[in-house]
Design a protein around this motif. Structure first.
Motif, short mmCIF file in Angstrom:
data_model
loop_
_atom_site.label_atom_id
_atom_site.label_comp_id
_atom_site.label_asym_id
_atom_site.label_seq_id
_atom_site.Cartn_x
_atom_site.Cartn_y
_atom_site.Cartn_z
N GLN B 32 0.83 -1.21 0.00
CA GLN B 32 0.00 0.00 0.00
C GLN B 32 0.86 1.25 0.00
OE1 GLN B 32 -3.15 -0.56 3.06
NE2 GLN B 32 -4.48 -0.75 1.28
N TYR B 37 -3.34 -1.50 -4.00
CA TYR B 37 -4.56 -1.56 -3.18
C TYR B 37 -5.04 -0.17 -2.76
CZ TYR B 37 -2.81 -6.30 -2.72
OH TYR B 37 -2.32 -7.55 -2.97
N PHE B 39 -7.64 2.19 -2.10
CA PHE B 39 -9.09 2.06 -1.92
C PHE B 39 -9.86 3.23 -2.51
CE2 PHE B 39 -7.81 -0.48 1.98
CZ PHE B 39 -7.90 -1.68 1.29
N MET B 240 -0.41 7.97 11.83
CA MET B 240 -0.86 6.90 10.95
C MET B 240 -2.36 6.64 11.13
SD MET B 240 0.92 3.19 10.70
CE MET B 240 0.67 2.77 12.39
N ALA B 241 -2.79 6.56 12.39
CA ALA B 241 -4.19 6.30 12.67
C ALA B 241 -5.04 7.47 12.17
CB ALA B 241 -4.40 6.08 14.16
N GLN B 244 -5.32 7.23 8.34
CA GLN B 244 -6.22 6.15 7.93
C GLN B 244 -7.65 6.41 8.40
OE1 GLN B 244 -7.15 3.32 10.41
NE2 GLN B 244 -8.73 2.89 8.89
N GLY B 245 -7.78 6.85 9.66
CA GLY B 245 -9.11 6.98 10.24
C GLY B 245 -9.84 8.24 9.79
N SER B 246 -9.22 9.43 10.02
CA SER B 246 -9.94 10.67 9.75
C SER B 246 -9.96 10.98 8.26
CB SER B 246 -9.29 11.83 10.47
OG SER B 246 -9.10 11.51 11.80
N GLU B 247 -8.87 10.61 7.56
CA GLU B 247 -8.80 11.04 6.18
C GLU B 247 -8.97 9.91 5.18
OE1 GLU B 247 -5.30 13.56 5.80
OE2 GLU B 247 -5.68 14.21 7.85
N GLY B 248 -9.08 8.67 5.70
CA GLY B 248 -9.28 7.53 4.82
C GLY B 248 -8.12 7.29 3.86
N TRP B 250 -5.35 5.30 3.27
CA TRP B 250 -4.66 4.07 3.65
C TRP B 250 -3.23 4.05 3.14
CZ3 TRP B 250 -6.89 0.09 6.52
CH2 TRP B 250 -8.26 0.21 6.74
N ALA B 253 -1.02 6.21 5.21
CA ALA B 253 -0.79 5.51 6.47
C ALA B 253 0.26 4.42 6.28
CB ALA B 253 -2.09 4.92 7.00
N ALA B 254 0.23 3.77 5.12
CA ALA B 254 1.19 2.70 4.86
C ALA B 254 2.60 3.26 4.78
CB ALA B 254 0.83 1.98 3.56
N PHE C 118 0.00 -0.74 15.98
CA PHE C 118 -0.89 -0.05 15.05
C PHE C 118 -0.62 -0.44 13.60
CE2 PHE C 118 -2.97 2.27 18.23
CZ PHE C 118 -4.09 2.82 17.63
N ILE C 122 -3.74 -1.78 11.53
CA ILE C 122 -4.26 -1.07 10.36
C ILE C 122 -4.20 -1.95 9.11
CG2 ILE C 122 -3.83 0.85 8.77
CD1 ILE C 122 -3.25 2.58 11.16
N PHE C 123 -3.09 -2.70 8.95
CA PHE C 123 -2.98 -3.45 7.72
C PHE C 123 -3.68 -4.81 7.78
CE2 PHE C 123 -0.13 0.01 7.63
CZ PHE C 123 -0.52 0.59 6.44
N ASP D 77 -15.89 10.56 11.79
CA ASP D 77 -15.09 10.11 10.64
C ASP D 77 -15.11 8.60 10.54
OD1 ASP D 77 -14.26 12.59 9.73
OD2 ASP D 77 -12.67 12.70 11.24
N ASP D 78 -14.95 7.94 11.70
CA ASP D 78 -14.91 6.49 11.68
C ASP D 78 -16.24 5.92 11.19
OD1 ASP D 78 -12.38 6.60 12.62
OD2 ASP D 78 -12.88 6.15 14.71
N ASN D 81 -16.36 6.31 7.50
CA ASN D 81 -15.49 5.32 6.86
C ASN D 81 -16.16 3.97 6.79
OD1 ASN D 81 -13.42 7.08 6.42
ND2 ASN D 81 -12.34 6.59 8.32
N ARG D 106 -18.14 14.40 0.64
CA ARG D 106 -17.17 13.31 0.47
C ARG D 106 -17.82 12.05 -0.09
NH1 ARG D 106 -14.12 12.26 5.91
NH2 ARG D 106 -13.23 10.61 4.66
#
Lengths: 340, 286, 274, 366
Positions: B32, B37, B39, B240-241, B244-248, B250, B253-254, C118, C122-123, D77-78, D81, D106
């Motif tokens: 990623q 991948y 998304f 990282m969280a 991935q979480g707030s901004e989607g 991935w 984050a990878a 984490f 996450i992955f 946000d979660d 998602n 979005r």
């Protein structure tokens, strides 16, 4: 070489008195053994001499200089440990060089000593190895070399042979004695093995319950034990207790003669090998153990059983009646033990 | 051959499962990071665009430096505190049992709760501030929650990780037999010489293990940072969280994940080498 | 052993400091949790105006605390049993067999311990996402089993290595079936190890935050995720105090049991280092 | 092996979930109510006030006998998602979801959500599908209005001296260093503050037209030159917690959130609220029903109940939220109505999305 004098050394652990006023002098260049059963205080005394334990009373002096308050690292002694206590992360050569480096011996002198000891103790092929790669006997030699490398006046041995098998033990024992003569250090040697003590020592100190019961040359100790404890601990002894009258004591076996003044309650002893075949003592043979050169014969009369050592050729069987005698010079009268 | 199959079958449910799982996760992170991948569906092919995106932000580099700083300081301080205590408690004495039990107490408290308890105590009108102001040490309360030195987080990490370092180190220290130390003393080594020539080299491995494990744990910290950390900076894990979480994102984050693993790896190698160097240098001193 | 006044004084002092170190934070938390909902505790009051247990029952009734506790306390034993069962064959190989590359495998099994939580979380979630796998409960369970497997393998390997071959041989010599051999020769020695492995996985599963938070997002709650929600995002001090205290107490009790069990075990043996 | 195990489990899960085949648009309201009652329960994803909402939905549960599950959702946000991640799934977990109005930007709402649902609701003519300047095209219905503003400690700040304009604010910060705190993530109150200060610094008024994002350097300078005179907090809640404990004198906050906290005495009632003249954003949340909701009828019935005048009046009483139903009573609020004129929108002119990321990069991280 150093002359060690210990005066009135006492050590207490809480309420337990491990040493109760010990006096000891080790002459320069002599080999002194501290012998005794476990818990007698011999290792405690060695630790006091090394400086790992502070005595609660008494003083130590080496060559007349008081060292009682000196820490171990400042004393002119080196110890060989029962477990060898080699430094597992250092090679054999580095182990041996550890002491000289600490004592700030010049570099080339250190190298010279290490080389010499490695050669002397047959470790040439192993100098670069880590201790774990060595056999028990080799480790013991490294420990010895390490202790000798600081050229100490006094080398302390804490049961150094107890982890070796019987054959190796004899060999290393002889090496130690030979080295001691060659190098010329004063040795204090702790052991619970009386044969080792008798074979090695110039002087044996037999200890019991925190005091020295008797000290002297091995022969002295063996042939002239002063107390029942000493007689019993060193070799085998037949003991009798009773009234001594006109140098004679009557026992169930017959009358024993002894060159000692009379008394109402006297304890006497004799060694099994002192017995001679034929004579006016007699008893029934209860057990026979053939040992090659000699035969151990256990003879009973009434409540008492004694052990005789007679030449191997003698053919006796259980149930026989055996006639024997003990010469008066072979019978020793004992004092009451200090710890009785 | 039959034996190899047997061993293989025995290892499959344990090591096999672990490796399959972790391998898949690791592959996923790396893939990623390089644009696979995706998304969001914008592009799906090998690309360095996500590296470009992440590595050019100040936020990432601050998080990277911050995590490196927190992890290194926590590891060093925790070991520096645990080491003398482990040495001191090598031989039991009166009270030493209670003491080592109390030292292990933080293991019982989940990290989040510990962070909360700390924030409670150091808050602007919390116990510490009120007490120090009352005692006249400070003229006015201080904002310790916004401390840009991260002392609160380092303190928490040390508090939580020190018992762990203590367990490892005291295990190693206690494994040194008394006679070995006595032998060194007998051969003329004083207290300090015994420490640097015998104790230090014999506990190097344990010390390296403790440093590495604490470093990796602290570099990947999320909970302490989000509960007690200064809000103006992210840790690698919280960044990282958040990506991935707030901004989607991935893939972003990878990238952070790969960098976090790199940080862990190089931090671990660095600390190991440092300990080796110190041990050697101290050992060589005459 | 020499008595040293230095040791006595220093240890006494440290014990006192650490008591304060523990008592002050927990005391503060307790005080905050007892703030009565009818009156706020705000600056400049030094102490709360009114104390009661009202907030405790309020939190229990109106939050998903009971669900979170159910999730955590049902996941943990399953993860424990799963990890112990899966670890057994590998631990047997590590503890009783010699084979090529054993040391490498023994190191590789520790990988989950050094991977940042984490990153794994996450992955793993990303994998699940691609697979279209949405059942969070089994996903978290699998994740916990794998992440905590190293602990079970380490502990059980030590246990297996303690089983004496002569007892095994004696049992076989006397004609015992494989099951009886296991019962007689293995089980008594393995029992403490099995229990310790189960308990450590249990406790660590209850404490695990990253995976439960990321994979369980947004609504699957476990004890740590609800803690995070009340301590982090929705930080309201009195409520946070209640949640923290409700959750920390069972944990402490469990850890005390574990401490007893592991007292004889060498910590370095479990963590695998040192 | 793992993958296999999971796909098998997944297959089982899919087979177990029966697909519900009915079309809400062709049913009468009574039929919908009957169907909803048959479904018996529903799951509502809402990311805030879950404990309070669990109490607030009791009347619905009693009236229809339908249980409302409100899981603890970690953040808005979660939740969003999750909806996006699971859009391709046949049957999802979510029956109805609350979203911030801006989320509409979005998502492709037609693809993800059922609807349009607005026309299906009995009170449709009193409701709106617009929130935070985003038109949800009938797929989302506004049910919640709220407002960001400034919360202050009335014990220590005289309402007369409260800053109203950017100049006031500059002077106030100068006079009260480190007494202002705000967050930049984990909630919108701080971003609203940052956004509106930026608009004032740039001289953008509500009726300005902004075609392209202007250079924001002057905004960053404004903040950076005062960076040791304000505090950054972790979240909406953290700002209020620290205001309550006396660390700050003034913080941005959500009106409904503050109202709720004061009502439960989690924050003292000396904390008061105003909307300054420099403007603060108003918010609006919508509810929407995912296309793969397992219980669509119950969800729609719940949407109708939640947006009804009666419920909206009640919510206003409990939360101080601005009613989204024109027939509802809005007498419970923290601010007088004349201050509502200072309410601004998030998206225009100049969206907060154009300001906040730059702020994080150039002010927070600087």
């Amino acid at each position: 070489m150093a002359r060690l004098v210990a005066e009135d050394i006492a050590v207490r652990f809480g309420t337990f008195e491990a040493l109760r006023g010990v006096d000891l002098t080790a002459e320069s260049g002599s080999f002194v053994t501290l012998l005794g059963p476990s818990g007698c205080g011999k290792t405690t005394l060695l630790n006091v001499i090394a400086g790992f334990l502070q005595p609660s009373r008494g003083r130590l002096a080496v060559d007349g200089k008081d060292i009682t308050a000196l820490p171990p690292e400042a004393r002119d002694s080196a110890m060989c440990f029962q477990s060898y206590a080699l430094f597992p992360h250092l090679s054999v050569a580095d182990n041996i060089a550890f002491g000289p480096r600490q004592k700030r011996v010049a570099r080339d002198e250190t190298v010279r000593r290490v080389d010499g000891l490695v050669r002397q103790l047959g470790l040439v092929d192993h100098a670069g190895k880590l201790p774990n790669a060595l056999s028990g006997g080799q480790q013991q030699r490294v420990a010895l070399a390490r202790a000798l490398a600081v050229a100490p006046g006094l080398v302390l041995f804490d049961e150094p042979l107890s982890n070796l098998d019987a054959k190796l033990r004899d060999q290393v024992r002889n090496e130690i004695r030979a080295l001691q003569r060659d190098v010329g250090f004063t040795a204090i040697y702790v052991t619970h093995d009386q044969a080792e003590a008798l074979a090695l020592s110039d002087m044996v100190c037999l200890m019991n319950k925190g005091v020295i019961e008797q000290k002297g040359a091995p022969r002295d100790i063996y042939f002239r034990p002063r107390t029942r404890f000493v007689a019993d601990f060193i070799g085998a002894a037949n003991l009798h207790r009773g009234k001594l009258c006109g140098g004679a004591m009557s026992t169930p076996l017959g009358v024993l003669h002894c060159c000692h003044e009379d008394g109402e309650d006297v304890e006497i002893c004799w060694r099994p090998e002192a017995a001679r075949l034929g004579g006016d003592l007699s008893g029934t043979v209860k057990a026979v153990a053939f040992q090659g050169a000699h035969v151990d014969v256990f003879v009973s009369a009434g409540p008492e059983t004694v052990r005789l050592q007679v030449p191997g050729e003698l053919n006796v069987s259980i149930g026989d009646t055996l006639q024997f005698s003990v010469p008066p010079e072979g019978v020793i009268a004992l004092e009451a033990s200090a710890n009785a | 051959m039959r034996n190899a199959i047997r061993i293989g079958l025995l290892l499959a449910p344990g090591v096999g499962l672990v490796l399959a799982f972790m391998g898949a996760v690791l592959y996923r992170a790396v893939a990623q990071a390089f644009g696979l991948y995706d998304f969001s569906g914008t592009s799906d092919g090998l690309s360095l665009a996500h590296w470009q995106d992440v590595l050019t932000t100040k936020r990432f580099w601050r998080a990277f430096q911050w995590s490196a700083y927190i992890a290194a300081s926590s590891a060093v301080i925790a070991v520096a505190l645990a080491y003398p205590i482990a040495l001191w408690l090598r031989k039991p004495f009166r009270g030493s049992l209670i003491l080592s039990a109390m030292l292990k107490a933080p293991l019982l408290v989940p990290g989040l709760v510990a962070a909360f308890l700390l924030v409670n105590v150091i808050s602007y009108h919390g116990f510490v501030n009120e007490f120090l102001v009352w005692a006249g040490v400070w003229a006015e309360p201080r904002r310790m929650q916004n401390d840009s030195n991260g002392f609160a987080i380092i303190g928490l990490q040390v508090w939580k990780q020190m018992p762990f370092a203590f367990l490892l180190l005291s295990g190693a220290v206690q494994a040194i037999p008394d006679p070995v130390l006595n032998a060194a003393q007998d051969l003329g080594a004083g207290k300090f010489a015994r420490f640097r020539k015998i104790i230090l080299p014999l506990t190097t491995k344990a010390m390296q293990a403790a440093l590495v494990l604490i470093f990796i744990g602290a570099a990947g910290d999320f909970s302490f940072q989000t509960v007690a950390g200064p809000p103006s900076v992210n840790s690698m894990a919280s960044y990282m969280a958040s990506l991935q979480g707030s901004e989607g994102d991935w893939n972003g984050a990878a990238v952070v994940a790969v960098m976090l693993m790199a940080l862990s790896l190089f931090g671990a190698i660095g600390l190991t080498a440092l300990v080796q160097l110190i041990t050697r240098t101290l050992g060589r001193l005459a | 052993m020499r008595k040293s006044p230095f040791n006595t004084i220093l240890s006494g002092l440290l014990i006192a400091v650490m008591t304060v170190w523990l008592a002050v934070p927990f005391g503060m938390a307790l005080l905050w949790s007892l703030v009565d909902p009818s009156q706020a505790w705000s600056y400049p009051d030094i102490l709360p105006p009114k104390l009661s247990f009202e907030r405790w029952s309020l939190m229990w009734d109106s939050t998903s605390l009971p669900i979170a506790m159910f999730n955590s306390y049902s996941l943990a034993p399953m993860a424990g049993v799963g990890a112990v069962l899966l670890a057994m064959p590998t631990a047997y190989a590590f503890g009783r067999l010699e084979f090529k590359g054993k040391a490498v495998w023994q190191t590789l099994v520790l990988v989950p311990l050094i991977m940042p939580g984490f990153v794994t979380a996450i992955f793993f979630a990303s994998l699940l996402f691609s697979m279209g796998f949405f059942a969070r409960y089994p996903a978290i369970l699998v994740g916990h089993v794998v992440m905590l497997l190293p602990y079970a393998v380490r502990i059980l390997s030590v246990s297996f290595s303690l089983v004496r071959q002569d007892v095994v041989n004696a049992a076989r010599d006397l004609g015992a079936s494989p099951i009886s051999v296991f019962r007689v020769a293995y089980l008594p020695v393995l029992k403490p190890g099995i229990f310790a492995a189960f308990l450590i996985v249990f406790i660590l599963s209850i404490e695990e935050f990253a995976l439960a938070f990321v994979v369980g997002s947004p609504d699957f709650t476990t004890i740590p995720t609800i803690l995070y929600s009340y301590l982090g995002y929705n930080f309201i001090r009195p409520n946070a105090a209640v949640v923290a205290l409700i959750l920390v107490v069972p944990n402490v009790i469990l850890m005390l049991i574990l401490e007893r069990l592991l007292q004889s075990a060498n910590p370095a043996g479990i963590s695998g280092k040192g | 092996m793992l993958r296999k195990l999971m796909t098998t489990t997944l297959a089982c899960a899919l087979m177990a979930g029966p697909a519900i085949a009915y079309d809400l648009t062709e049913m009468s309201w009574d039929e919908i109510v009957d169907e909803a009652k048959a479904e018996g329960e529903l799951t509502w994803y809402v990311w805030y006030f879950q404990p309070e909402f669990r109490q607030a939905v009791k009347p619905f549960e009693e009236q229809y006998g339908i249980i409302v599950n409100i899981p603890d959702v970690s953040s808005g946000d979660d939740a969003l998602n999750k909806v996006l991640a699971e859009a391709g799934r046949e049957t999802g977990d979510i029956d109805i979801i609350a979203l911030g109005g801006q989320a509409g930007n979005r998502i492709d709402v037609e693809a993800v959500f059922l609807g349009p649902i607005l026309p299906l609701l009995p009170e449709a003519d009193r409701l709106s599908d617009e929130a935070e300047g985003v038109n949800w095209q009938g797929y989302g219905v506004k049910y919640w209005g709220n407002q960001t503003g400034m919360a202050y400690d009335a014990n220590r700040v005289d309402p007369e001296t409260l800053p109203q304009t950017l100049a006031d604010l500059e002077a106030w910060i100068e006079a009260n260093p480190y007494q202002l705190g705000f967050n930049y993530e984990n909630g919108g109150s701080g971003p609203s503050f940052i956004h509106n200060v930026a608009r004032n610094v740039l001289g953008i008024t509500p009726d300005s037209v902004v075609d392209e994002v202007p250079d924001l350097v002057s905004v960053y300078d404004w903040f950076n030159s005062r960076e040791d005179k304000f505090g950054i907090t972790a979240s909406n809640a953290d700002s209020l917690t620290r205001l309550n404990s006396g660390e700050f004198l003034i913080v941005p906050a959500w009106e409904d959130m503050l109202f709720g906290l004061i009502r439960k005495n989690e924050v003292g009632d000396h904390i008061e609220f105003y909307i300054p003249e420099w403007g603060m954003n108003g918010g609006g949340n919508v509810i929407a029903i995912p296309k793969n909701a397992p219980r669509k009828a119950a969800a729609l019935l719940f949407a109708a109940w939640l947006t009804s005048a009666e419920t909206q009046t009640a919510l206003n009483g409990v939360f101080g939220s601005a009613p989204a139903n024109t027939a509802a009573d809005d007498s419970n609020a923290l601010v007088p109505n004349d201050q509502r004129a200072n309410s601004r929108v998030w998206s225009a002119p100049l969206s907060d999305r154009d300001v906040v990321p730059g702020f994080i990069e150039n002010v927070v991280q600087d």
